[in-house]
Design a protein around this motif. Sequence first.
Motif, PDB file in Angstrom:
ATOM      1  N   GLN A 113      39.575  39.134  32.621  1.00  0.00           N
ATOM      2  CA  GLN A 113      40.070  37.832  33.062  1.00  0.00           C
ATOM      3  C   GLN A 113      38.971  37.167  33.894  1.00  0.00           C
ATOM      4  O   GLN A 113      38.681  37.591  35.002  1.00  0.00           O
ATOM      5  N   GLY A 142      40.984  32.198  37.126  1.00  0.00           N
ATOM      6  CA  GLY A 142      42.422  32.046  37.307  1.00  0.00           C
ATOM      7  C   GLY A 142      42.758  30.968  38.306  1.00  0.00           C
ATOM      8  O   GLY A 142      42.005  30.717  39.258  1.00  0.00           O
ATOM      9  N   THR A 186      45.313  32.282  33.602  1.00  0.00           N
ATOM     10  CA  THR A 186      44.005  32.924  33.611  1.00  0.00           C
ATOM     11  C   THR A 186      43.308  32.678  32.279  1.00  0.00           C
ATOM     12  O   THR A 186      43.947  32.540  31.239  1.00  0.00           O
TER      13      THR A 186
END
Length: 267
Positions: free
Chosen positions: A214, A217, A231
Motif C-alpha cells: 500500500q 493512503g 489506499t
Amino acid sequence: PRFNLELEYVCGYQAQDPNSRGNLRFSSSGDIIYHTAAIGVVEHLDGTSHHHENSRQRYFKGHDDDIVCLTTDATAKFVATGQMQSEHERKVLPAVKVWDADSCREICTLGGFHKRAVTSVAFHPSGMRLLSVGNDDDHSVALWETNTGTWEDGKLLTTARGDKSTVLWAAFTPAEVGTLFVTGGVRHIRFWTLSGRSLKSKLGNREGKKLNTQICGTYVGRAEEGHRFLTGSAGGWINVWNTKTPDKKSLGTYESSILENMAKQDG
C-alpha cells in the motif's frame, strides 16, 4: 584561509527516497515547501518565470543530517520534518522539528524516541496532534501533542511498536471514535485506536487474499457523514477500507476496490 560561506540558492528536490511521499506542500501564503539534503526550503515564485532569478527562497536549517519526510498541518502554517540519524552526533536520536512556514523559525524539537530515522510524519486534522514513524526494526510509532495549539509546548503522548514490514506512510482520520490513524506500506496496512495513553493496532485484511504493498493512503468525506479510508496499492488498485468503532469486528476490513466496482458496473 578561513571562509564564511552563505547559502545562496538551493537546487534540487528529494524525490528518490522510498519515504519521499507527500513532501511537496504549499504554505498558507502560497509558497512552495519542500526539502533537499538537510535543508527545508520555502520558495516564493513571482509568477513570471520558473527561473531561480525570479524566485526567493527561505531556509529552515534546524536539522544536522538529511531530512527524510515532511508535512504541514491543515492551516499550512506549521511544518514538521523528520531526519535520519545524524552522522555528526551519533548519541543523539533522530528527531522531528516543528517550524513556522512563513519565518522558518524552529518552534520545537520532538525527539528522544526514534532510532535510525524518522520516516513518516502526519498532523491530525485539528492540528493538536502529530504522528511520527521510525526506522527501527518494529517501525515504532510516536504520538505527540500540543495543549495550546502553538506547538511551543509539544510533548510526547505515547508510543507503540509498529509493523516489521517497511512503513511507507501514515495518516490520521477525522473520527472522534474508532480509528485514530492508519499506517501502511510493504504488504500491510494497520488501523490504530487510542484508549487513554494506550495505542492498539489491527492489521487490515482483504478477505483472505494477499495484500499488495500500500503505497499511499488518505480519508475521504467528513466524520459526521461517515468517512472512508482509501489506499493506493502497487498493483494499481484503489482500495476502500472500513474504519468503524473498535468494538466492531469489521474494523480494518477491506470493503471494496474502486476498479473492481467499475468492472462490475461495466458488466
